[in-house]
Design a protein around this motif. Structure first.
Motif, mmCIF file in Angstrom:
data_model
loop_
_atom_site.group_PDB
_atom_site.id
_atom_site.type_symbol
_atom_site.label_atom_id
_atom_site.label_comp_id
_atom_site.label_asym_id
_atom_site.label_seq_id
_atom_site.Cartn_x
_atom_site.Cartn_y
_atom_site.Cartn_z
ATOM 1 N N SER A 159 9.860 -2.848 -3.192
ATOM 2 C CA SER A 159 10.806 -3.964 -3.199
ATOM 3 C C SER A 159 12.108 -3.607 -3.914
ATOM 4 N N GLY A 160 12.233 -2.396 -4.383
ATOM 5 C CA GLY A 160 13.486 -1.927 -4.930
ATOM 6 C C GLY A 160 13.525 -1.856 -6.429
ATOM 7 N N GLN A 161 12.469 -2.049 -7.116
ATOM 8 C CA GLN A 161 12.511 -2.026 -8.579
ATOM 9 C C GLN A 161 12.066 -0.666 -9.073
ATOM 10 N N GLY A 162 12.629 -0.179 -10.101
ATOM 11 C CA GLY A 162 12.182 0.903 -10.936
ATOM 12 C C GLY A 162 12.315 2.295 -10.396
ATOM 13 N N ALA A 163 11.327 3.091 -10.587
ATOM 14 C CA ALA A 163 11.368 4.543 -10.452
ATOM 15 C C ALA A 163 11.303 4.972 -9.001
ATOM 16 N N SER A 164 11.347 6.245 -8.815
ATOM 17 C CA SER A 164 11.423 6.813 -7.472
ATOM 18 C C SER A 164 10.077 6.707 -6.768
ATOM 19 N N LEU A 165 10.131 6.695 -5.482
ATOM 20 C CA LEU A 165 8.961 6.552 -4.631
ATOM 21 C C LEU A 165 8.035 7.753 -4.740
ATOM 22 N N THR A 166 8.544 8.919 -4.932
ATOM 23 C CA THR A 166 7.707 10.120 -5.022
ATOM 24 C C THR A 166 6.816 10.097 -6.253
ATOM 25 N N VAL A 167 7.307 9.605 -7.364
ATOM 26 C CA VAL A 167 6.511 9.544 -8.604
ATOM 27 C C VAL A 167 5.369 8.559 -8.413
ATOM 28 N N VAL A 168 5.623 7.446 -7.800
ATOM 29 C CA VAL A 168 4.593 6.440 -7.581
ATOM 30 C C VAL A 168 3.535 6.997 -6.629
ATOM 31 N N LYS A 169 4.002 7.678 -5.602
ATOM 32 C CA LYS A 169 3.073 8.252 -4.626
ATOM 33 C C LYS A 169 2.174 9.289 -5.293
ATOM 34 N N GLN A 170 2.731 10.108 -6.145
ATOM 35 C CA GLN A 170 1.929 11.108 -6.860
ATOM 36 C C GLN A 170 0.903 10.422 -7.764
ATOM 37 N N ASN A 171 1.319 9.398 -8.458
ATOM 38 C CA ASN A 171 0.394 8.663 -9.341
ATOM 39 C C ASN A 171 -0.754 8.041 -8.535
ATOM 40 N N THR A 172 -0.394 7.505 -7.393
ATOM 41 C CA THR A 172 -1.398 6.886 -6.551
ATOM 42 C C THR A 172 -2.372 7.926 -6.017
ATOM 43 N N ASP A 173 -1.867 9.076 -5.585
ATOM 44 C CA ASP A 173 -2.728 10.150 -5.080
ATOM 45 C C ASP A 173 -3.704 10.636 -6.166
ATOM 46 N N VAL A 174 -3.205 10.798 -7.374
ATOM 47 C CA VAL A 174 -4.052 11.236 -8.488
ATOM 48 C C VAL A 174 -5.127 10.188 -8.749
ATOM 49 N N ALA A 175 -4.759 8.930 -8.750
ATOM 50 C CA ALA A 175 -5.728 7.865 -9.007
ATOM 51 C C ALA A 175 -6.797 7.827 -7.914
ATOM 52 N N LEU A 176 -6.365 7.996 -6.655
ATOM 53 C CA LEU A 176 -7.325 8.001 -5.547
ATOM 54 C C LEU A 176 -8.275 9.193 -5.629
ATOM 55 N N GLN A 177 -7.755 10.334 -5.990
ATOM 56 C CA GLN A 177 -8.622 11.516 -6.150
ATOM 57 C C GLN A 177 -9.652 11.277 -7.256
ATOM 58 N N ASN A 178 -9.216 10.732 -8.372
ATOM 59 C CA ASN A 178 -10.132 10.416 -9.475
ATOM 60 C C ASN A 178 -11.197 9.413 -9.014
ATOM 61 N N LEU A 179 -10.755 8.412 -8.252
ATOM 62 C CA LEU A 179 -11.676 7.410 -7.742
ATOM 63 C C LEU A 179 -12.702 8.038 -6.809
ATOM 64 N N ARG A 180 -12.293 8.935 -5.927
ATOM 65 C CA ARG A 180 -13.219 9.610 -5.008
ATOM 66 C C ARG A 180 -14.241 10.457 -5.772
ATOM 67 N N VAL A 181 -13.787 11.171 -6.790
ATOM 68 C CA VAL A 181 -14.687 12.012 -7.589
ATOM 69 C C VAL A 181 -15.738 11.142 -8.271
ATOM 70 N N VAL A 182 -15.305 10.050 -8.854
ATOM 71 C CA VAL A 182 -16.235 9.166 -9.561
ATOM 72 C C VAL A 182 -17.211 8.550 -8.573
#
Length: 190
Positions: A159-182
């Motif tokens: 929606s246009g707030q805050g940091a860059s899209l690439t940083v959010v995407k990386q954070n989301t990918d890391v979280a999803l990988q952690n979730l899959r491992v668990v």
């Protein structure tokens, strides 16, 4: 006394006194004169047998009797030995059976102890697995909360707030990988 007629005036004791037993000499004379006496009978039976023949005949009879008694004694001893051997055999069988039953009992006792140990070990494993599952559920809940936060953050970024899209995407990918491992480790544990 009812079978005998009683003489008037005579007591039973007086009748008994009136019986006279003859002397031995008179008795022998009487027997010799009587052809029906026992001595005469024996004399006619032993006619022609001397004293030596009579002794031999008595000896032979005793010998036969002894022989019969020995046979009976041998039979009784043989029977006794057979019975004794049978008792010994039964005692040996009983002892062997008792030893086998004792061995079977020890084996059964050992199996029961092993089953008890296995049950105890399985119970410990089940408790450990339950604890591990609870821990994994907690981690899943934590990760789901993080994913939720990341989704909100992602929507905020779109929606246009805050940091860059690439940083959010990386954070989301890391979280999803952690979730899959668990989740994979949780499914493997279950």
């Amino acid at each position: 006394m009812s079978g005998y007629p009683r003489r008037p005036g005579a007591t039973p004791l007086s009748r008994a006194r009136s019986l006279v037993i003859p002397d031995d000499d008179k008795l022998e004379d009487h027997e010799e004169a009587n052809p029906f006496s026992f001595k005469e009978f024996l004399k006619t039976k032993n006619l022609g047998l001397s004293k030596e023949d009579t002794t031999n005949r008595i000896y032979s009879q005793l010998k036969d009797e002894n022989s019969k008694l020995r046979r009976k004694l041998n039979e009784v001893q043989s029977f006794s030995e057979t019975q004794t051997e049978m008792v010994r055999t039964l005692e040996r069988k009983l002892e062997a059976k008792m030893i086998k039953e004792e061995s079977d009992f020890r084996d059964l006792e050992s199996v029961v102890q092993q089953v008890e140990q296995n049950l105890e070990l399985m119970t410990k494993r089940a408790v450990k697995a339950e604890n591990h599952v609870m821990k994994l559920k907690q981690e899943i809940n934590l990760l789901q909360a993080q994913v939720s936060n990341f989704k909100r953050e992602n929507e905020a970024l779109r929606s246009g707030q805050g940091a860059s899209l690439t940083v959010v995407k990386q954070n989301t990918d890391v979280a999803l990988q952690n979730l899959r491992v668990v989740m994979n480790s949780a499914q493997a544990s279950i």
